[in-house]
Motif scaffolding. Structure first.
Motif, short mmCIF file in Angstrom:
data_model
loop_
_atom_site.label_atom_id
_atom_site.label_comp_id
_atom_site.label_asym_id
_atom_site.label_seq_id
_atom_site.Cartn_x
_atom_site.Cartn_y
_atom_site.Cartn_z
N LEU A 62 -4.69 -3.48 0.23
CA LEU A 62 -3.28 -3.13 1.25
C LEU A 62 -3.14 -1.33 0.94
O LEU A 62 -3.05 -0.14 1.54
CB LEU A 62 -2.67 -3.87 2.19
N PRO A 63 -2.44 -1.41 -0.89
CA PRO A 63 -2.04 -0.26 -1.21
C PRO A 63 -2.92 1.04 -0.64
O PRO A 63 -2.62 1.88 -1.08
CB PRO A 63 -1.77 -0.60 -2.70
N GLU A 64 -4.28 0.24 -1.52
CA GLU A 64 -5.34 1.58 -0.94
C GLU A 64 -5.98 1.76 -0.12
O GLU A 64 -5.74 3.17 -0.35
CB GLU A 64 -6.45 1.10 -1.52
N GLU A 112 -5.03 -8.10 1.22
CA GLU A 112 -3.43 -7.49 0.31
C GLU A 112 -4.06 -6.66 -1.17
O GLU A 112 -2.85 -6.07 -1.07
CB GLU A 112 -2.75 -9.07 0.21
N PHE A 124 -2.85 2.32 2.68
CA PHE A 124 -2.29 3.30 2.59
C PHE A 124 -2.36 4.31 1.68
O PHE A 124 -1.92 5.56 2.31
CB PHE A 124 -0.47 2.93 1.98
N LEU A 125 -2.22 4.65 1.06
CA LEU A 125 -2.87 6.00 0.13
C LEU A 125 -3.91 6.80 0.95
O LEU A 125 -3.53 7.97 0.59
CB LEU A 125 -3.47 5.78 -1.35
N ARG A 126 -5.01 5.90 1.52
CA ARG A 126 -6.33 6.66 1.59
C ARG A 126 -5.75 7.21 3.14
O ARG A 126 -5.63 8.46 3.27
CB ARG A 126 -7.40 6.08 2.09
#
Length: 100
Positions: free
Chosen positions: A8-10, A5, A12-14
């Motif tokens: 996850l944001p990293e 979790e 999506f950023l990549r």
């Protein structure tokens, strides 16, 4: 909160960074296609207008040809009548000369 979790944001950023050129390319393509669609619609409208104009001019031409035929027929009838009248007058003149 687990490691998945948090990452996850990293992720999506990549992924967004990787896909950004493709997204920009597709956005440009969509813009081009929209322009082509608008041009096609304008061309279709103009073609429709030209088609209507051609149909109108065709009707005008047909009507003019019909009127010309009517005028020619009337002129031919008048010529025939004048020729018959002339022939009758010549016969009458010849008869008169014969009687004199």
């Amino acid at each position: 909160i687990n490691e998945f979790e948090l990452g996850l944001p990293e992720f999506f950023l990549r992924l967004l960074d990787e896909l950004e050129p493709e997204i920009a390319r597709l956005s440009c393509k969509v813009s081009q296609l929209n322009g082509a669609r608008e041009a096609a619609a304008a061309s279709a409208k103009e073609a429709d207008e030209r088609s209507r104009e051609v149909a109108y001019l065709k009707r005008v031409g047909e009507e003019s040809a019909r009127r010309l035929r009517e005028v020619e027929e009337a002129a031919n009838r008048r010529i025939d009548a004048v020729e018959k009248s002339t022939a009758g007058l010549r016969r009458a003149l010849a008869e008169r000369r014969r009687l004199l």
